[in-house]
Design a protein around this motif. Structure first.
Motif, short mmCIF file in Angstrom:
data_model
loop_
_atom_site.label_atom_id
_atom_site.label_comp_id
_atom_site.label_asym_id
_atom_site.label_seq_id
_atom_site.Cartn_x
_atom_site.Cartn_y
_atom_site.Cartn_z
N GLU A 240 18.56 6.37 5.24
CA GLU A 240 18.10 5.10 4.65
C GLU A 240 17.10 4.40 5.54
N LEU A 241 17.34 4.42 6.84
CA LEU A 241 16.41 3.77 7.76
C LEU A 241 15.07 4.50 7.80
N LEU A 242 15.10 5.83 7.77
CA LEU A 242 13.85 6.60 7.77
C LEU A 242 13.09 6.36 6.46
N ALA A 243 13.79 6.39 5.35
CA ALA A 243 13.14 6.11 4.06
C ALA A 243 12.52 4.71 4.06
N ALA A 244 13.22 3.75 4.67
CA ALA A 244 12.70 2.37 4.72
C ALA A 244 11.37 2.31 5.47
N CYS A 245 11.21 3.13 6.50
CA CYS A 245 9.93 3.15 7.22
C CYS A 245 8.78 3.47 6.27
N TYR A 246 8.93 4.55 5.53
CA TYR A 246 7.86 4.99 4.62
C TYR A 246 7.66 3.99 3.48
N ARG A 247 8.74 3.52 2.89
CA ARG A 247 8.65 2.55 1.79
C ARG A 247 8.00 1.25 2.27
N ASN A 248 8.47 0.72 3.40
CA ASN A 248 7.92 -0.54 3.91
C ASN A 248 6.46 -0.40 4.31
N ALA A 249 6.08 0.74 4.88
CA ALA A 249 4.68 0.96 5.25
C ALA A 249 3.79 1.00 4.00
N LEU A 250 4.25 1.70 2.96
CA LEU A 250 3.46 1.78 1.72
C LEU A 250 3.36 0.41 1.04
N GLU A 251 4.46 -0.32 0.99
CA GLU A 251 4.43 -1.65 0.35
C GLU A 251 3.54 -2.61 1.14
N LEU A 252 3.56 -2.53 2.45
CA LEU A 252 2.68 -3.35 3.29
C LEU A 252 1.22 -2.97 3.05
N ALA A 253 0.95 -1.67 2.98
CA ALA A 253 -0.41 -1.21 2.70
C ALA A 253 -0.89 -1.72 1.35
N GLU A 254 -0.03 -1.65 0.35
CA GLU A 254 -0.39 -2.14 -0.99
C GLU A 254 -0.73 -3.62 -0.94
N ARG A 255 0.10 -4.43 -0.27
CA ARG A 255 -0.15 -5.88 -0.17
C ARG A 255 -1.46 -6.18 0.55
N GLU A 256 -1.84 -5.33 1.50
CA GLU A 256 -3.04 -5.57 2.30
C GLU A 256 -4.30 -4.95 1.69
N GLY A 257 -4.18 -4.33 0.52
CA GLY A 257 -5.34 -3.74 -0.14
C GLY A 257 -5.81 -2.44 0.50
N ILE A 258 -4.93 -1.76 1.21
CA ILE A 258 -5.25 -0.49 1.86
C ILE A 258 -5.18 0.61 0.81
#
Length: 177
Positions: A90-108
C-alpha cells in the motif's frame, strides 16, 4: 490513455520528460542511487529547495523545481523499506498514485519513474514492478493530462522484467482478455 514505456537509462538524462521522480530519503537529501544521481546533476539548488519540505513519510510525494536537470520538475517519493514499513504494498502504491496525482494537478504531461524501493530499500524487484505498473495503470484514467509515463531502469534485467509485467497487466485490462 497515456503511453507507458520501460527503458534502460539514466533518470538524470530524460530531457524529453517534464518531471522525473526521485527515490528520496525522508530528509530529501542526496544519497546513493537515484537520489544521489539526481542531486549531483541538479546541483545545490535542489537540496536548498528540498530542505523546508522534509521530512516526508513513506508513500508521500512532494514537488520541486529541477534546477540543473533537463526537466521542469522533480517529484520526490519516499518508498517503503521492505520488511520495515508496512503495509509495504500500500505504501509503495501510494508513491506512484501520489506522484501521478501531483503531476496532474501541476499540469505535467510526462513523468519518469525509477524502480522505487527496489534498490537499497530491499523490495523484491518483481513485486515492486507489479505494484508500480498496476498502480500506474489504475491511476492514469484519473489523470487525463498525463500523456506519457516512462520507467527508467538501471539495467537490462530490470528493464526486461518491467516490460514483461507491463505486457501481462495490459493483457489483463483488455476487454474479453
Amino acid at each position: 490513455m497515456a503511453t507507458i514505456e520501460c527503458i534502460q537509462g539514466d533518470i538524470a538524462r530524460q530531457a524529453d520528460i517534464d518531471a522525473v521522480v526521485n527515490a528520496a530519503n525522508a530528509q530529501l537529501r542526496s544519497g546513493g542511487g537515484v537520489a544521489g544521481a539526481l542531486h549531483r546533476a541538479a546541483g545545490p539548488g535542489l537540496a536548498e529547495e528540498c530542505r523546508p519540505l522534509a521530512p516526508i513519510r513513506p508513500g508521500q510525494a512532494v514537488i520541486t523545481g529541477a534546477h540543473g536537470l533537463p526537466n521542469r520538475h522533480v517529484i520526490h517519493c519516499l518508498g517503503p523499506v521492505y520488511g520495515v514499513d508496512e503495509p509495504a504494498d500500500e505504501l509503495l502504491a501510494a508513491c506512484y498514485r501520489n506522484a501521478l496525482e501531483l503531476a496532474e494537478r501541476e499540469g505535467i504531461r510526462s513523468i519518469a519513474f525509477p524502480a522505487l524501493s527496489a534498490g537499497a530499500f530491499g523490495y523484491p524487484p518483481a513485486e515492486a514492478a507489479r505494484v508500480a505498473l498496476a498502480t500506474v495503470l489504475q491511476t492514469l484514467p484519473e489523470c487525463p493530462g498525463i500523456e506519457r509515463v516512462r520507467f527508467v531502469l538501471f539495467d537490462a534485467d530490470s528493464t526486461a522484467l518491467h516490460q514483461r509485467i507491463l505486457a501481462t497487466l495490459e493483457k489483463g485490462l483488455e476487454p474479453g482478455a
